[in-house]
Design a protein around this motif. Structure first.
Motif, PDB file in Angstrom:
ATOM      1  N   ASP A  80     -12.036  36.646 -89.828  1.00  0.00           N
ATOM      2  CA  ASP A  80     -11.521  36.591 -88.458  1.00  0.00           C
ATOM      3  C   ASP A  80     -11.237  35.159 -88.016  1.00  0.00           C
ATOM      4  N   TRP A  81     -11.042  34.256 -88.960  1.00  0.00           N
ATOM      5  CA  TRP A  81     -10.891  32.841 -88.634  1.00  0.00           C
ATOM      6  C   TRP A  81      -9.801  32.568 -87.606  1.00  0.00           C
ATOM      7  N   THR A  82      -8.756  33.388 -87.568  1.00  0.00           N
ATOM      8  CA  THR A  82      -7.672  33.139 -86.612  1.00  0.00           C
ATOM      9  C   THR A  82      -8.098  33.398 -85.171  1.00  0.00           C
ATOM     10  N   ASP A  83      -9.253  34.053 -84.974  1.00  0.00           N
ATOM     11  CA  ASP A  83      -9.765  34.242 -83.616  1.00  0.00           C
ATOM     12  C   ASP A  83     -10.326  32.945 -83.031  1.00  0.00           C
ATOM     13  N   ASP A  84     -10.540  31.956 -83.873  1.00  0.00           N
ATOM     14  CA  ASP A  84     -11.070  30.664 -83.419  1.00  0.00           C
ATOM     15  C   ASP A  84      -9.914  29.675 -83.289  1.00  0.00           C
ATOM     16  N   PRO A  85      -9.502  29.328 -82.073  1.00  0.00           N
ATOM     17  CA  PRO A  85      -8.353  28.434 -81.902  1.00  0.00           C
ATOM     18  C   PRO A  85      -8.575  27.023 -82.445  1.00  0.00           C
ATOM     19  N   ALA A  86      -9.819  26.675 -82.772  1.00  0.00           N
ATOM     20  CA  ALA A  86     -10.094  25.348 -83.330  1.00  0.00           C
ATOM     21  C   ALA A  86      -9.750  25.272 -84.816  1.00  0.00           C
ATOM     22  N   LEU A  87      -9.481  26.420 -85.447  1.00  0.00           N
ATOM     23  CA  LEU A  87      -9.138  26.453 -86.872  1.00  0.00           C
ATOM     24  C   LEU A  87      -7.639  26.689 -87.058  1.00  0.00           C
ATOM     25  N   GLY A  88      -7.003  25.832 -87.826  1.00  0.00           N
ATOM     26  CA  GLY A  88      -5.594  26.000 -88.140  1.00  0.00           C
ATOM     27  C   GLY A  88      -5.361  26.449 -89.564  1.00  0.00           C
ATOM     28  N   TYR A  89      -6.399  26.315 -90.395  1.00  0.00           N
ATOM     29  CA  TYR A  89      -6.305  26.621 -91.821  1.00  0.00           C
ATOM     30  C   TYR A  89      -7.601  27.295 -92.267  1.00  0.00           C
ATOM     31  N   TRP A  90      -7.495  28.133 -93.297  1.00  0.00           N
ATOM     32  CA  TRP A  90      -8.672  28.712 -93.926  1.00  0.00           C
ATOM     33  C   TRP A  90      -8.421  28.749 -95.431  1.00  0.00           C
ATOM     34  N   ALA A  91      -9.381  28.263 -96.204  1.00  0.00           N
ATOM     35  CA  ALA A  91      -9.233  28.237 -97.655  1.00  0.00           C
ATOM     36  C   ALA A  91     -10.444  28.882 -98.313  1.00  0.00           C
ATOM     37  N   THR A  92     -10.212  29.455 -99.494  1.00  0.00           N
ATOM     38  CA  THR A  92     -11.292  30.022-100.296  1.00  0.00           C
ATOM     39  C   THR A  92     -11.128  29.528-101.729  1.00  0.00           C
ATOM     40  N   ALA A  93     -12.259  29.177-102.339  1.00  0.00           N
ATOM     41  CA  ALA A  93     -12.237  28.683-103.718  1.00  0.00           C
ATOM     42  C   ALA A  93     -13.643  28.762-104.292  1.00  0.00           C
ATOM     43  N   ASP A  94     -13.714  28.725-105.610  1.00  0.00           N
ATOM     44  CA  ASP A  94     -15.007  28.714-106.302  1.00  0.00           C
ATOM     45  C   ASP A  94     -15.396  27.322-106.768  1.00  0.00           C
ATOM     46  N   ASP A  95     -14.403  26.429-106.882  1.00  0.00           N
ATOM     47  CA  ASP A  95     -14.642  25.114-107.473  1.00  0.00           C
ATOM     48  C   ASP A  95     -13.854  24.054-106.705  1.00  0.00           C
ATOM     49  N   PRO A  96     -14.427  22.850-106.497  1.00  0.00           N
ATOM     50  CA  PRO A  96     -13.730  21.799-105.746  1.00  0.00           C
ATOM     51  C   PRO A  96     -12.413  21.341-106.358  1.00  0.00           C
ATOM     52  N   GLY A  97     -12.187  21.601-107.657  1.00  0.00           N
ATOM     53  CA  GLY A  97     -10.950  21.173-108.291  1.00  0.00           C
ATOM     54  C   GLY A  97      -9.798  22.143-108.135  1.00  0.00           C
ATOM     55  N   GLN A  98     -10.041  23.284-107.517  1.00  0.00           N
ATOM     56  CA  GLN A  98      -8.980  24.288-107.384  1.00  0.00           C
ATOM     57  C   GLN A  98      -7.931  23.851-106.356  1.00  0.00           C
ATOM     58  N   VAL A  99      -6.733  24.422-106.492  1.00  0.00           N
ATOM     59  CA  VAL A  99      -5.589  24.021-105.677  1.00  0.00           C
ATOM     60  C   VAL A  99      -5.895  24.116-104.184  1.00  0.00           C
ATOM     61  N   ALA A 100      -6.490  25.207-103.725  1.00  0.00           N
ATOM     62  CA  ALA A 100      -6.737  25.383-102.288  1.00  0.00           C
ATOM     63  C   ALA A 100      -7.621  24.282-101.726  1.00  0.00           C
ATOM     64  N   VAL A 101      -8.602  23.824-102.488  1.00  0.00           N
ATOM     65  CA  VAL A 101      -9.495  22.762-102.004  1.00  0.00           C
ATOM     66  C   VAL A 101      -8.747  21.435-101.962  1.00  0.00           C
TER      67      VAL A 101
END
Length: 196
Positions: A80-101
């Motif tokens: 529900d991250w879009t319900d928080d107006p302070a967030l413009g982006y949301w990312a998910t990843a398993d490892d810090p080297g992944q593209v999303a991070v």
């Protein structure tokens, strides 16, 4: 058409024109040019939630100092991250080297100036050169880029429980990570990008 959609449509036309005129390489086709979004990044990394996310590595320094935005809430669920107006982006990843991070690092560390751009040749994080500390040269500076094929899926998604729901663009990457960006024009932009 409401004011937000009207403004977003005008901004989209400007972005398309500026990237075509000042950034695209010869023979390169713009699929999607995202506007910068002035808000925090949320990240679920290896099961740990980071809100707001702070870059895990050094990214280009921007002028004007750190952004001053309200802090995101800890009680809003990931989905529900879009319900928080302070967030413009949301990312998910398993490892810090992944593209999303790697993308989240730029979004979180750029004070709202980093832009995600996808063409038939590359996925890139682009900054306005005049917003970079010591930046010189053309209007845009590419800070990081990947082969365009890292994008395994592109979707327009509606998130949260708010009404009306907030549209976002979701990039799914071949490494299993994903990043979402708020965009009121998400359905139109995704459809257009996939048709190019």
């Amino acid at each position: 058409m409401n004011l937000e959609v009207t403004t977003a449509t005008k901004v989209d036309k400007i972005i398309e024109r500026e990237l075509a005129g000042h950034w695209l390489r010869r023979g390169e086709v713009l699929r999607l040019g995202c506007p910068p979004y002035h808000a925090h990044v949320g990240l679920r990394l290896g099961g740990v939630r980071h809100t707001p996310y702070v870059p895990g590595r050094e990214v280009p320094k921007v002028t004007g100092g750190p952004a001053r935005w309200p802090l995101p809430s800890d009680v809003v669920a990931d989905e529900d991250w879009t319900d928080d107006p302070a967030l413009g982006y949301w990312a998910t990843a398993d490892d810090p080297g992944q593209v999303a991070v790697r993308l989240a690092d730029h979004f979180a560390g750029s004070a709202g100036h980093a832009r995600l751009t996808w063409t038939n040749q590359r996925l890139a994080v682009v900054y306005p050169t005049n917003r970079l500390a010591g930046g010189t040269g053309g209007p845009f500076t590419t800070a990081e880029e990947f082969d365009a094929r890292v994008v395994a899926r592109l979707d327009a998604v509606l998130g949260g429980h708010s009404f009306p729901p907030s549209p976002a663009i979701r990039f799914g990457f071949g490494d299993g990570s994903a990043v979402c960006l708020r965009d009121v024009l998400a359905p139109m932009k995704v459809s257009r990008a996939l048709a190019r």
